[in-house]
Design an enzyme around this catalytic site. Sequence first.
Site, PDB file in Angstrom:
ATOM      1  N   GLY A  17       0.844  -1.186   0.000  1.00 31.76           N
ATOM      2  CA  GLY A  17       0.000   0.000   0.000  1.00 31.76           C
ATOM      3  C   GLY A  17       0.879   1.236   0.000  1.00 31.76           C
ATOM      4  O   GLY A  17       1.502   1.553   1.014  1.00 31.76           O
ATOM      5  N   CYS A 108     -10.809   2.952   9.380  1.00 30.31           N
ATOM      6  CA  CYS A 108     -10.195   2.951   8.048  1.00 30.31           C
ATOM      7  C   CYS A 108      -9.249   1.767   7.897  1.00 30.31           C
ATOM      8  O   CYS A 108      -9.235   1.095   6.863  1.00 30.31           O
ATOM      9  CB  CYS A 108      -9.453   4.259   7.799  1.00 30.31           C
ATOM     10  SG  CYS A 108      -8.618   4.321   6.190  1.00 30.31           S
ATOM     11  N   CYS A 204      -7.392  12.495   7.150  1.00 31.68           N
ATOM     12  CA  CYS A 204      -7.163  12.759   5.724  1.00 31.68           C
ATOM     13  C   CYS A 204      -8.206  13.684   5.125  1.00 31.68           C
ATOM     14  O   CYS A 204      -7.885  14.668   4.481  1.00 31.68           O
ATOM     15  CB  CYS A 204      -7.146  11.445   4.956  1.00 31.68           C
ATOM     16  SG  CYS A 204      -7.437  11.621   3.182  1.00 31.68           S
TER      17      CYS A 204
END
Length: 374
Positions: A17, A108, A204
């Site tokens: 990722g 998340c 974010c």
Amino acid sequence: MTSPALKDPAKTRVIVGMSGGVDSSVSALLLIEQGYQVEGLFMKNWEEDDGTEYCTAREDLADAQAVCDRIGIKLHTANFAAEYWDNVFEHFLEEYKAGRTPNPDILCNREIKFKAFLDYALSLGADLIATGHYVRRRDTGDLTELLKGLDPNKDQSYFLHAVGGKEIARTLFPVGELEKPEVRAIAEKHGLATAKKKDSTGICFIGERRFSDFLKQYLPAQPGDIETTEGEVIGRHHGLMYHTIGQRQGLGIGGLKDAGDEPWYVLHKDLTRNVLVVGQGNEHPWLFSRALLASEIFWVNPIDLSSPRQLTAKVRYRQSDQQCTLELTETGYRAVFDEPQRAVTPGQSVVFYDGEVCLGGGVIEAAEPWSPRA
């Protein structure tokens, strides 16, 4: 069951990722050096609708691509914005609406990075995924344990406590054995574009905006009174959702007659009356709790709570380990602490440890006062 991570690296395809940060960049590099077949994947988890790109997604993607080009690996991209909205953001709003202070990073990780990303990577033919989190894993028989990262200043096990052992078994954490300065030094040595990039902070989808400005786009504010513990009204708040237990800034209280010079802190949110209760002093008795009740418990691996267990816990990120006794009662999970705990906040997470092993955790439902309240 043999863990996928124990296969020959040369025959193991790993998708990393890639966030566009230094930790994931170095993770990919280290895996290449260890002989794995490595590819990258950049996730877009938020759709900007105003052109200002608070998430810096465009810049992060460019950085991820530059790193992948430098180390010679392919970069995939995937858009998980719909999954993020449904499984993370809507829950975030519901919690704030209920007067709690949620932590979306934990959801998340569970729903996006170790579910949507993992599933997508497996569909691309990956054997494993990897991330730049500062945690470690340990295979013990049929189970894979989640361990704290070796760098105590960067350990991120608090944020990964709701990820299951089966998902951990499919994941490598290359920087978990390193300290942050080592990671930056590796990036600099290999000329990676992210070597000096600042660590991301905050949520974010909020970015550099003021939190209150962001929240009021989605939730109507309900102003109400600010009271002292004696019930005296000393001001007005713009909405309980803008405040959290232990908060000092932004209360707009000052110049009160006979109040003294000590700063004011949020002590309690009375949801029934829509009242913010405040008091003076960093050591105000109302700020301290002796125990908490937790719900929405997730264990990395099953644990035995047939009798109370002596563990350690954290009620916030980067808190030092706190000795506690965890028990399963008729009303749920209850953790009783050896020492008073400051600003235990409903909606935040409590995470339990046995030494360096992160066992799991849950959401704080309520805190029990350390001393009786009048």
